[in-house]
Write an enzyme that holds these catalytic residues in place. Structure first.
Site, short mmCIF file in Angstrom:
data_model
loop_
_atom_site.label_atom_id
_atom_site.label_comp_id
_atom_site.label_asym_id
_atom_site.label_seq_id
_atom_site.Cartn_x
_atom_site.Cartn_y
_atom_site.Cartn_z
N HIS A 18 0.98 -1.23 0.07
CA HIS A 18 -0.03 -0.02 0.02
C HIS A 18 1.08 1.19 0.14
CE1 HIS A 18 -3.32 -2.55 2.35
NE2 HIS A 18 -3.44 -2.51 1.16
N LYS A 42 -15.84 -8.08 4.88
CA LYS A 42 -14.62 -8.58 5.24
C LYS A 42 -14.07 -9.03 6.61
CE LYS A 42 -11.64 -7.20 1.07
NZ LYS A 42 -10.57 -6.60 0.59
N ARG A 91 -1.76 -5.79 -8.47
CA ARG A 91 -0.75 -6.83 -8.08
C ARG A 91 -0.39 -7.65 -9.27
NH1 ARG A 91 -3.09 -7.70 -2.40
NH2 ARG A 91 -4.86 -7.23 -3.67
N SER A 129 -2.88 -7.69 2.89
CA SER A 129 -3.15 -7.74 4.17
C SER A 129 -3.61 -9.15 4.88
CB SER A 129 -4.31 -6.53 4.57
OG SER A 129 -3.92 -5.39 4.05
P1 ADP Z 1 -9.92 -3.40 -0.88
O1 ADP Z 1 -10.57 -3.94 0.27
O2 ADP Z 1 -10.21 -2.24 -1.45
O3 ADP Z 1 -9.17 -4.27 -1.86
P2 ADP Z 1 -7.23 -3.19 0.14
O4 ADP Z 1 -6.76 -2.77 1.52
O5 ADP Z 1 -6.76 -4.54 0.07
O6 ADP Z 1 -8.59 -2.87 -0.08
O7 ADP Z 1 -6.30 -2.45 -1.03
C1 ADP Z 1 -6.09 -1.11 -0.95
C2 ADP Z 1 -5.58 -0.73 -2.49
O8 ADP Z 1 -4.18 -1.16 -2.36
C3 ADP Z 1 -6.07 -1.70 -3.76
O9 ADP Z 1 -5.90 -0.51 -4.79
C4 ADP Z 1 -5.15 -2.74 -3.84
O10 ADP Z 1 -5.12 -3.21 -5.26
C5 ADP Z 1 -3.93 -2.06 -3.39
N1 ADP Z 1 -2.96 -2.91 -2.98
C6 ADP Z 1 -3.16 -4.06 -1.89
N2 ADP Z 1 -1.94 -4.65 -1.59
C7 ADP Z 1 -1.10 -4.08 -2.45
C8 ADP Z 1 0.33 -4.32 -3.06
N3 ADP Z 1 0.90 -5.27 -2.28
N4 ADP Z 1 0.88 -3.63 -3.96
C9 ADP Z 1 0.35 -2.72 -4.35
N5 ADP Z 1 -1.00 -2.34 -4.37
C10 ADP Z 1 -1.60 -3.17 -3.23
#
Ligand code: ADP
Length: 159
Positions: A18, A42, A91, A129
């Protein structure tokens, strides 16, 4: 008008993946708001307040980034705060279909806001996460994958 972008997500908890997307977004936009959305489906480990605090601590060195939360529709929120764009991270190809669905819905809801995708640094392409939580639950080594404050917070949760 200042060009403002939103980085929306669950951030349960924030990972270095993130942070990679957020910090790169902050180089392109004058202002970035990282917004925690409470996705009921979630069943999160951290409360919205805890997630916000961990983000604030992890992003304190980026002066044009602030943290917020919202429980409504992303596109209503975008209109409210006057955002120009939404930044999402990609990703792998597997992220693509889901992102395409949300993006077309969001476009229907608000045509004034563009969704931009940034490809993750390959070293974070496996990182999520959920993976981090799973590893932390069994006392696995997660250093280098999350900010130090998050590592500590996870240790506390799974003590
Ligand atoms: P959501 O529940 O909206 O998917 P996340 O917290 O999982 O929320 O992700 C928030 C944002 O960060 C999304 O755009 C996701 O694609 C991006 N993201 C999550 N993990 C990574 C990572 N390892 N590298 C780059 N972007 C990521």
């Amino acid at each position: 008008m200042r060009k403002l972008a939103i980085c929306p997500g669950s951030f349960d908890p924030v990972t270095n993946g993130h942070l990679d997307i957020i910090s790169r977004g902050a180089k392109v936009f004058e202002e970035v708001v990282v917004t925690v959305f409470n996705n009921q489906s979630k069943s999160p480990l951290f409360t919205v307040e805890e997630r916000k605090q961990l983000l604030e601590e992890s992003l304190k060195d980026l002066p044009n980034v602030r943290v917020d939360s919202s429980s409504g529709l992303l596109m209503d929120y975008a209109r409210e705060i006057g955002a120009t764009a939404v930044i999402r991270g990609l990703r792998a190809v597997s992220d693509f279909e889901y992102e395409m669905q949300i993006t077309s819905m969001n476009r229907k809801l608000n045509e004034d806001v563009e969704t931009l995708f940034m490809m993750t640094n390959t070293k974070y392409s496996f990182l999520s996460s959920s993976m981090v939580k799973e590893a932390a639950k069994y006392q696995g080594n997660i250093s280098g994958l999350v900010p130090d404050v998050v590592e500590q917070a996870l240790k506390e949760k799974f003590k």
